[in-house]
Design an enzyme around this catalytic site. Structure first.
Site, PDB file in Angstrom:
ATOM      1  N   ARG A  58       0.832  -1.219   0.000  1.00  0.00           N
ATOM      2  CA  ARG A  58       0.000   0.000   0.000  1.00  0.00           C
ATOM      3  C   ARG A  58       0.861   1.262   0.000  1.00  0.00           C
ATOM      4  O   ARG A  58       0.544   2.257   0.661  1.00  0.00           O
ATOM      5  CB  ARG A  58      -0.926   0.033   1.217  1.00  0.00           C
ATOM      6  CG  ARG A  58      -2.031  -0.992   1.210  1.00  0.00           C
ATOM      7  CD  ARG A  58      -2.997  -0.798   0.051  1.00  0.00           C
ATOM      8  NE  ARG A  58      -4.193  -1.605   0.229  1.00  0.00           N
ATOM      9  CZ  ARG A  58      -4.263  -2.900  -0.066  1.00  0.00           C
ATOM     10  NH1 ARG A  58      -3.221  -3.531  -0.587  1.00  0.00           N
ATOM     11  NH2 ARG A  58      -5.386  -3.567   0.145  1.00  0.00           N
ATOM     12  N   SER A  87     -10.457  -0.156   3.634  1.00  0.00           N
ATOM     13  CA  SER A  87      -9.664  -0.353   4.860  1.00  0.00           C
ATOM     14  C   SER A  87      -9.198   0.996   5.384  1.00  0.00           C
ATOM     15  O   SER A  87      -8.568   1.755   4.641  1.00  0.00           O
ATOM     16  CB  SER A  87      -8.419  -1.189   4.568  1.00  0.00           C
ATOM     17  OG  SER A  87      -8.785  -2.433   4.048  1.00  0.00           O
ATOM     18  N   GLU A  99      -4.418   3.902   6.524  1.00  0.00           N
ATOM     19  CA  GLU A  99      -4.167   3.652   5.100  1.00  0.00           C
ATOM     20  C   GLU A  99      -4.748   4.809   4.302  1.00  0.00           C
ATOM     21  O   GLU A  99      -4.274   5.171   3.237  1.00  0.00           O
ATOM     22  CB  GLU A  99      -4.874   2.332   4.738  1.00  0.00           C
ATOM     23  CG  GLU A  99      -4.340   1.641   3.528  1.00  0.00           C
ATOM     24  CD  GLU A  99      -5.414   1.410   2.503  1.00  0.00           C
ATOM     25  OE1 GLU A  99      -5.725   2.369   1.769  1.00  0.00           O
ATOM     26  OE2 GLU A  99      -5.921   0.288   2.442  1.00  0.00           O
TER      27      GLU A  99
HETATM   28  N1  EPU Z   1     -10.828 -10.439  10.205  1.00  0.00           N
HETATM   29  C1  EPU Z   1     -11.493 -10.530  11.407  1.00  0.00           C
HETATM   30  N2  EPU Z   1     -12.409  -9.561  11.702  1.00  0.00           N
HETATM   31  C2  EPU Z   1     -12.682  -8.524  10.859  1.00  0.00           C
HETATM   32  C3  EPU Z   1     -11.991  -8.442   9.633  1.00  0.00           C
HETATM   33  C4  EPU Z   1     -11.054  -9.409   9.326  1.00  0.00           C
HETATM   34  O1  EPU Z   1     -11.285 -11.437  12.182  1.00  0.00           O
HETATM   35  O2  EPU Z   1     -13.538  -7.712  11.199  1.00  0.00           O
HETATM   36  C5  EPU Z   1      -9.873 -11.508   9.863  1.00  0.00           C
HETATM   37  C6  EPU Z   1     -10.419 -12.374   8.718  1.00  0.00           C
HETATM   38  O3  EPU Z   1     -11.225 -13.394   9.202  1.00  0.00           O
HETATM   39  C7  EPU Z   1      -9.152 -12.895   8.090  1.00  0.00           C
HETATM   40  C8  EPU Z   1      -8.182 -11.720   8.265  1.00  0.00           C
HETATM   41  O4  EPU Z   1      -8.702 -10.931   9.327  1.00  0.00           O
HETATM   42  O5  EPU Z   1      -8.657 -13.985   8.784  1.00  0.00           O
HETATM   43  C9  EPU Z   1      -8.003 -10.899   7.015  1.00  0.00           C
HETATM   44  O6  EPU Z   1      -9.243 -10.362   6.608  1.00  0.00           O
HETATM   45  P1  EPU Z   1      -9.596 -10.099   5.070  1.00  0.00           P
HETATM   46  O7  EPU Z   1      -9.294 -11.297   4.282  1.00  0.00           O
HETATM   47  O8  EPU Z   1     -10.982  -9.552   5.009  1.00  0.00           O
HETATM   48  O9  EPU Z   1      -8.565  -9.018   4.587  1.00  0.00           O
HETATM   49  P2  EPU Z   1      -7.929  -7.758   5.329  1.00  0.00           P
HETATM   50  O10 EPU Z   1      -6.534  -8.063   5.694  1.00  0.00           O
HETATM   51  O11 EPU Z   1      -8.830  -7.262   6.396  1.00  0.00           O
HETATM   52  C10 EPU Z   1      -6.909  -6.776   3.136  1.00  0.00           C
HETATM   53  C11 EPU Z   1      -6.889  -5.461   2.423  1.00  0.00           C
HETATM   54  C12 EPU Z   1      -8.192  -5.233   1.680  1.00  0.00           C
HETATM   55  C13 EPU Z   1      -8.380  -6.374   0.690  1.00  0.00           C
HETATM   56  C14 EPU Z   1      -8.363  -7.710   1.447  1.00  0.00           C
HETATM   57  C15 EPU Z   1      -8.388  -8.881   0.507  1.00  0.00           C
HETATM   58  C16 EPU Z   1      -5.416  -3.991   3.673  1.00  0.00           C
HETATM   59  C17 EPU Z   1      -5.302  -2.834   4.597  1.00  0.00           C
HETATM   60  N3  EPU Z   1      -6.640  -4.385   3.371  1.00  0.00           N
HETATM   61  O12 EPU Z   1      -7.924  -6.684   4.130  1.00  0.00           O
HETATM   62  O13 EPU Z   1      -8.075  -4.031   0.952  1.00  0.00           O
HETATM   63  O14 EPU Z   1      -9.593  -6.236  -0.026  1.00  0.00           O
HETATM   64  O15 EPU Z   1      -7.144  -7.823   2.215  1.00  0.00           O
HETATM   65  O16 EPU Z   1      -7.175  -8.980  -0.172  1.00  0.00           O
HETATM   66  O17 EPU Z   1      -4.380  -4.511   3.225  1.00  0.00           O
HETATM   67  C18 EPU Z   1      -8.461  -1.683   1.024  1.00  0.00           C
HETATM   68  O18 EPU Z   1      -7.246  -1.529   0.897  1.00  0.00           O
HETATM   69  O19 EPU Z   1      -9.248  -0.700   1.116  1.00  0.00           O
HETATM   70  C19 EPU Z   1      -9.009  -3.028   1.097  1.00  0.00           C
HETATM   71  C20 EPU Z   1     -10.308  -3.254   1.276  1.00  0.00           C
END
Ligand code: EPU
Length: 338
Positions: A164, A238, A334
């Protein structure tokens, strides 16, 4: 070119906060920028470039000049049996561009379907989702330097892409207007189904029989099931980055929280899921006035209607404090906070 005074930005950011910009102009060509430069308009500070407004939070009126990128157009610069090289105007709508490429069978960005924003903003924070980052298909970009009025090309290594991040978020922040981005897309796409929910969606299927259109549809389905549609519920995706911590810190935390998701990174460090940390602190679905934490994804802060930028920021600060207290981790935003 018409320069608006005291221009309301509410419809132009996905957080939908009611703030005004002192001056605002829509840029549709490099010539527009050259004209503004020649008239001395770009040396009257401050100046800010606005793309789709999908990664920005205004906490106050903007006492400066906003240049909104509306440069359109797509041009295939080179086509071979295996790939195309395509140059795209910075003002093109990212999700529509992805859809069009997917329809034509040009692969590489199908995992980046439905990410809100404009093409010119994609390299700035090296947008990423479901195991893919835009740097993987990035060839180069054309940028206009606001201070000198000169145009300049940046190749991939010059952009210094990271998680990012790029040079446009660090040392060159605010100095350039990205006019065009050139991508290298594949006609023989290599699918990336490494992200667990995608793997599950295609379980039992041979990777050779899966079309990029299907991957794009699966990504859209996953996003719709977790992330709020900014058209319906104002948000900027995010709010925080996923923190990268040392192996020692992971060991400490894992001992107390065996279920904590951990993504090992090269060099011994590991990325943690900020959404998980925030949820553990009890924030998921919480609301303070019109600012709230999304009920399905704790990493997303939403504006239920009339939250001000300051109220959204106050909520973000409270979340940061909780995570710091409970886990000893400092979450970094972010979203760009102005
Ligand atoms: N999780 C929780 N609770 C929550 C949210 C997430 O326990 O409320 C856990 C999920 O169960 C999973 C882990 O956290 O085990 C990761 O969650 P998720 O796969 O939803 O992805 P993320 O790390 O929260 C990142 C990006 C997103 C992108 C997704 C999918 C960042 C800051 N965010 O989110 O990007 O869509 O991966 O690749 O890197 C964005 O940048 O605006 C964005 C939405």
């Amino acid at each position: 070119m018409f320069i608006y005074q005291d221009f309301c930005l509410k419809p132009f950011t996905t957080f939908g906060v009611a703030v005004e910009a002192n001056r605002y102009v829509a840029i549709t060509s490099v010539k527009d920028l050259q004209e503004l430069y020649a008239e001395g308009e770009l040396s009257k500070k401050p100046v800010m470039v606005l793309g789709g407004g999908s990664n920005i939070l205004f906490t106050q009126h903007y006492e400066g000049f906003i240049l909104a990128c509306q440069i359109l157009g797509k041009e295939i610069l080179k086509e071979t049996e295996d790939e195309i090289i395509i140059r795209v105007g910075g003002g093109e709508h990212w999700p529509s561009f992805v859809d069009e490429m997917v329809e034509k069978g040009y692969g590489g960005i199908e995992n980046l379907s439905l990410i809100p924003g404009k093409v010119g903003a994609a390299p700035i924070q090296n947008i990423g989702a479901y195991g893919v980052e835009v740097k993987e298909v990035f060839e180069n970009l054309d940028a206009f330097e606001l201070k000198t009025g000169k145009t300049r090309k940046f190749n991939k290594s010059e952009c210094e892409f990271g998680y990012r991040s790029s040079i446009f978020k660090t040392t060159e922040k605010g100095k350039f207007f990205i006019t065009h981005v050139t991508f290298r897309l594949s006609k023989k796409p290599k699918l990336n189904l490494s992200y667990a929910p995608l793997k599950e969606a295609f379980a039992g299927r041979s990777v050779d029989d899966i079309f990029i259109k299907e991957v794009s549809e699966a990504v859209i389905q996953i996003r719709n099931s977790k992330l709020p549609d900014p058209e319906k519920l104002k948000n900027a995706g995010s709010f925080f980055k996923n923190p990268v911590v040392s192996e020692k810190k992971v060991d400490e935390l894992k001992y107390l929280n065996p279920d904590m998701p951990v993504y090992p990174q090269p060099g011994g460090q590991a990325k943690l899921a900020a959404g998980w940390l925030i949820e553990q602190c009890g924030w998921k679905g919480k609301r303070k006035g019109d600012a709230g934490v999304h009920e399905k994804q704790a990493l997303v802060i939403v504006n239920y209607g009339n939250a001000t930028g300051k109220e959204i920021l106050a909520l973000a600060n409270d979340i940061q404090k909780s995570v710091q207290q409970q886990f000893g981790i400092k979450l970094e935003p972010e979203v760009n906070i102005i």
